[in-house]
Structures are given as C-alpha cells and as structure tokens.
Design an enzyme around this catalytic site. Structure first.
Site, mmCIF file in Angstrom:
data_model
loop_
_atom_site.group_PDB
_atom_site.id
_atom_site.type_symbol
_atom_site.label_atom_id
_atom_site.label_comp_id
_atom_site.label_asym_id
_atom_site.label_seq_id
_atom_site.Cartn_x
_atom_site.Cartn_y
_atom_site.Cartn_z
ATOM 1 N N ASN A 1 0.860 -1.174 0.000
ATOM 2 C CA ASN A 1 0.000 0.000 0.000
ATOM 3 C C ASN A 1 0.899 1.228 0.000
ATOM 4 O O ASN A 1 1.854 1.318 0.769
ATOM 5 C CB ASN A 1 -0.919 -0.001 1.224
ATOM 6 C CG ASN A 1 -2.009 1.031 1.112
ATOM 7 O OD1 ASN A 1 -1.743 2.224 1.043
ATOM 8 N ND2 ASN A 1 -3.252 0.571 1.080
ATOM 9 N N ALA A 2 0.585 2.186 -0.846
ATOM 10 C CA ALA A 2 1.435 3.370 -1.029
ATOM 11 C C ALA A 2 1.130 4.497 -0.052
ATOM 12 O O ALA A 2 1.739 5.566 -0.147
ATOM 13 C CB ALA A 2 1.292 3.879 -2.466
#
Length: 169
Positions: free
Chosen positions: A41-42
């Site tokens: 997840n960024a």
C-alpha cells in the site's frame, strides 16, 4: 468466507487539519491493528512525501506521532461491514462511521480527503448537507488501484495546501 470487519479507532487530535478517510481496513491492517499495514500500500510513502518525512522506515507508533505533528488524522468511512478479503468491491451491509460527530470535534479541521472511490462515495454521502470543510477525492493508495505511484503523488499533492500551518491554526 465473508465475515464482519470493523474499522480501527480514529487517529485524530486537537491539531488535526487534514483528515484522511479510507474505506475499511483490509485483512493485513486488521490483523496488525494498524492503518495501511499491507506492505504494497502506497499510503505511507505518499503521506511521508507530502510532509517531508520517511514514514516507511519508522515504527508504526512513530508514524502516528509524525502524522499528528503534521496535523494529519486517519479514520475510515465504514464502521463495519461483511467482506471476504480486502477489496472494496466486496463490502456488503456497510454501516457508515459517524463522520459528522468526528468532524464536529475537530476545531482546526480544514479538509477531509477520501482515499479512493469507495471512501469518497460513502463519505460524501455521510457528510452531505453538513458544514464540512473542503472535501477532496484522492486516488486510492491501495496496490489494487494500478495508477502509477508518480501519478498518485501528483494527485495527492493537493493536500499540501491544508498541511501548511497558518497563524490561526
């Protein structure tokens, strides 16, 4: 098999200027009891870049301290729902979080940002008609949303305007 998933508690404080709302934590986040725990997840690189801190390299508790210091809060638009897996498209029987109550308790809040389309759709409906601050739709930080990271960075950069403390905040 579908099961009931519940959101994590809100991470907010008296100095929260920007509230970032996701949809509902995925399996990795629920298991770890941490926002955005999936390693792909960024979220942490995106927000870290906005506030000028490498959040990825820090332990979770320190990440939250840095966010609080920058005036960033976290929560989700869904309080609970049935969902197999982690995809937003699988959310069923969603109970909306009490967003109105939360934002009414944040006197310095200037913007609510929705992390992804599901969060925006549910969150905007929950805040409809309220004296809400600026509402911003962001591309999802999830690895399931395949927009290139560089494009996500550009689109998330809109939050900088509310992250800069002013004399009245």
């Amino acid at each position: 098999m579908a099961r009931v998933s519940n959101c994590l508690p809100p991470i907010v404080g008296a100095h929260t200027r920007v509230l970032i709302l996701g949809s509902l934590p995925g399996e990795a986040s629920l298991k770890a009891q941490q926002y955005y725990a999936h390693p792909r997840n960024a979220f942490w690189p995106l927000v870290g870049g906005l506030i000028g801190h490498d959040l990825v390299a820090r332990p979770y508790a320190e990440r939250l301290e840095v966010l609080a210091g920058a005036g960033v809060g976290l929560w989700d638009v869904v309080a609970s729902a049935w969902r197999p897996g982690s995809l937003d498209g699988a959310i069923r029987e969603a109970e909306t979080a009490d967003l109105l109550r939360l934002i009414s308790d944040l006197p310095r809040l200037r913007a609510v940002a929705f992390n992804g389309g599901t969060a925006a759709r549910i969150g905007r409906r929950a805040l409809e008609g309220a004296a809400a601050p600026a509402l911003i739709d962001l591309p999802s930080s999830s690895p399931a949303y395949t927009l290139p990271f560089a494009e996500k960075q550009v689109r998330w950069a809109v939050l900088r305007r509310w992250l800069v403390a002013d004399a009245t905040s």
